[in-house]
Design an enzyme around this catalytic site. Structure first.
Site, PDB file in Angstrom:
ATOM      1  N   SER A  21       0.865  -1.198   0.000  1.00 56.39           N
ATOM      2  CA  SER A  21       0.000   0.000   0.000  1.00 56.39           C
ATOM      3  C   SER A  21       0.891   1.233   0.000  1.00 56.39           C
ATOM      4  O   SER A  21       1.579   1.462  -0.992  1.00 56.39           O
ATOM      5  CB  SER A  21      -1.050  -0.054   1.116  1.00 56.39           C
ATOM      6  OG  SER A  21      -0.551   0.273   2.363  1.00 56.39           O
ATOM      7  N   HIS A  48      -3.282  -1.014  -2.508  1.00 53.25           N
ATOM      8  CA  HIS A  48      -4.434  -0.217  -2.057  1.00 53.25           C
ATOM      9  C   HIS A  48      -4.479   1.088  -2.835  1.00 53.25           C
ATOM     10  O   HIS A  48      -3.513   1.861  -2.815  1.00 53.25           O
ATOM     11  CB  HIS A  48      -4.315   0.095  -0.563  1.00 53.25           C
ATOM     12  CG  HIS A  48      -4.394  -1.132   0.292  1.00 53.25           C
ATOM     13  ND1 HIS A  48      -3.939  -1.180   1.571  1.00 53.25           N
ATOM     14  CD2 HIS A  48      -4.896  -2.371   0.026  1.00 53.25           C
ATOM     15  CE1 HIS A  48      -4.152  -2.388   2.086  1.00 53.25           C
ATOM     16  NE2 HIS A  48      -4.720  -3.138   1.155  1.00 53.25           N
ATOM     17  N   ASP A 141      -3.252  -5.407   6.270  1.00 55.62           N
ATOM     18  CA  ASP A 141      -3.747  -6.264   5.188  1.00 55.62           C
ATOM     19  C   ASP A 141      -2.565  -7.079   4.644  1.00 55.62           C
ATOM     20  O   ASP A 141      -1.466  -6.555   4.495  1.00 55.62           O
ATOM     21  CB  ASP A 141      -4.363  -5.381   4.090  1.00 55.62           C
ATOM     22  CG  ASP A 141      -5.083  -6.208   3.039  1.00 55.62           C
ATOM     23  OD1 ASP A 141      -5.415  -7.380   3.304  1.00 55.62           O
ATOM     24  OD2 ASP A 141      -5.324  -5.665   1.937  1.00 55.62           O
TER      25      ASP A 141
END
Lengths: 200, 279
Positions: A21, A48, A141
């Site tokens: 991300s 992301h 995540d």
């Protein structure tokens, strides 16, 4: 090559998944451009990105890369030498017939696309022939998905936290997965290069 | 004998679960995309306290009250009003002028879930002066979602996004004209659904029910495998009038579909297709 990877071989690997991300572009810009146009493995990437605007990452990287870079399309078959990015606002999952599915189901760890969703479905299909890479990122995540990859017998490598623009994601994965290994991006580069086709 | 390991135990359980669901309740998920379905069913096991899909299947077969709960896992209900505003703007600016030439109109929102898209289209058609000559069909396989659609009540916290989307879609009025806010909920004007038939309909097993001018089926096909996608788009093709319109999700396409040749790309970016007139 550094000592720690001598026992690591990508010989049996059939696919690579990558999660990142915050700081993703810098890490991917080091990892992907060295790959040759005939790289034999497919690479599935979840980064992301904001849900409500087109992502500039694939075109940005395509300008620097020799492998094909595209956004994943629903039900397309996975091809070698191709990097598939999860499109904004959709999860990407791997099907048993080695095609990709998109899904709009709920965000996971506040993320859609979610790294966990990609990794878990890829682990289910590729099992011990999957290599997962966790790069720079600012949330958790990917930690759960990395556990699934290891449980299925695959390999998980994590960008050295101190070299990542955001270290939360690498650290969360290392904390959740005792069998995941931290590595510098240049060592990962060398490892990926071991699967380049031999020059004839 | 040594066990067959070509399929994992979970995959065998998944197949058996879907067969049980079909045999007992006639809900056919057997041709849904398996990766997402498996993920959601394992999530159901985890949240409902079942150790495996086999255990969940046992309960499903012996306890009818499980069905509605499981349907909420098996069907994905994620939508917002005027979601992807560009799609609705494209309908307003490019599809509506064609639709205005017909004396009467039929519109199908296939897989309408809790109704956000149905109300979006009803508002758009009212703003464009087409509401009075249009019949809407809103269908889904999930009865609980259909009941929500028919009620037209949404969490007030979602209204800011709906309002923004409506404005970006080229909405001519204020969204607040169409709902009353009370007790944390926005209750949409019931006259918006005066011309809507809400109905249980499965793209996996049911057939064409009317001759249509516009089908909107967004983020439904991605949950189907290729043969079922072919079946669904085949239904749309058969239901649409010549030159009728089909709108699908922002990341869906007809590229891999058996009926792709029956449609032309009307507005590719917004995923709006038009049925060819020479069919």
């Amino acid at each position: 090559m550094s000592v720690m990877q001598h026992d690591l071989s990508l010989l049996d690997i059939e696919a690579i998944v990558i999660g990142a991300s915050a700081g993703a572009i810098a890490s991917l810009t080091q990892l992907l451009p060295p790959l040759g146009p005939d790289y034999p493995l497919p690479i599935l990437v979840t980064v992301h990105v904001p849900p409500d605007q087109p992502s500039s990452i694939p075109s940005l990287l395509q300008a620097k890369c020799r492998v094909t870079i595209k956004e994943a399309e629903d039900k397309e078959f996975i091809c070698p030498g191709t990097v598939y990015f999860a499109p904004p606002d959709y999860h990407v999952l791997v099907e048993k017939d080695r095609s990709l599915s998109l899904s709009n189901e709920e965000p996971v760890s506040y993320a859609r696309p979610s790294i966990d969703v990609l990794f878990e479905s890829a682990a289910d299909v590729y099992g011990k022939t999957l290599l997962a890479l966790i790069l720079s990122g600012a949330n958790h995540d990917g930690a759960r998905g990395s556990r699934s990859v290891l449980k299925a017998g695959g390999i998980v490598l994590v960008q050295l936290p101190e070299s990542a623009a955001a270290r939360v994601m690498p650290e969360a994965t290392l904390a959740a997965c005792p069998d995941a290994r931290a590595m510098s991006l240049s060592d990962i580069n060398q490892l990926l290069a071991s699967r380049e086709p031999r020059e004839s | 004998m040594t066990p067959d390991t070509t399929l994992s135990t979970e995959d065998i359980e998944l197949r058996l679960f879907l067969e049980a669901m079909y045999s007992r309740y006639h809900y056919d998920f057997r041709e849904y995309s398996k990766a997402s379905l498996k993920r959601r069913l394992l999530l159901a096991c985890e949240r409902m306290g079942f150790p495996s899909l086999s255990a969940l299947q046992g309960q499903l077969l012996h306890d009818d009250t499980m069905l509605p709960q499981l349907l909420s896992y098996l069907t994905v209900q994620v939508s917002d009003m005027f979601r992807d505003p560009g799609y609705f703007r494209a309908i307003r600016e490019h599809v509506i002028p064609h639709l205005k030439t017909y004396p009467s109109l039929k519109v199908w929102v296939a897989g309408c879930s809790s109704g956000e898209e149905l109300y979006s289209l009803a508002i758009l058609f009212r703003e464009e002066g087409l509401e009075e000559k249009t019949m809407f069909y809103a269908t889904d396989i999930n009865g609980a979602a259909l009941a929500k659609a028919e009620a037209g009540v949404y969490d007030l916290q979602r209204i800011a996004l709906f309002t923004r989307n409506h404005r970006l879609s080229g909405g001519t009025g204020s969204l607040s004209e169409y709902y009353n806010a009370a007790y944390g909920a926005a209750c949409f004007d019931k006259t918006l659904r005066r011309r809507t038939v809400f109905s249980d309909h499965s793209l996996a097993s049911d057939s064409v029910f009317a001759e249509l001018h516009l089908v909107s089926c967004r983020n439904v096909l991605i949950y189907f495998d290729r043969p079922l996608q072919d079946r669904a788009v085949g239904l749309f093709k058969d239901a649409l009038v010549r030159n009728g319109f089909l709108g699908i999700g922002a990341r869906e396409s007809l590229r891999f579909n058996a009926h792709a040749k029956a449609f032309r790309e009307f507005l590719p970016v917004e995923r709006i297709y038009q049925k060819r007139s020479d069919l």
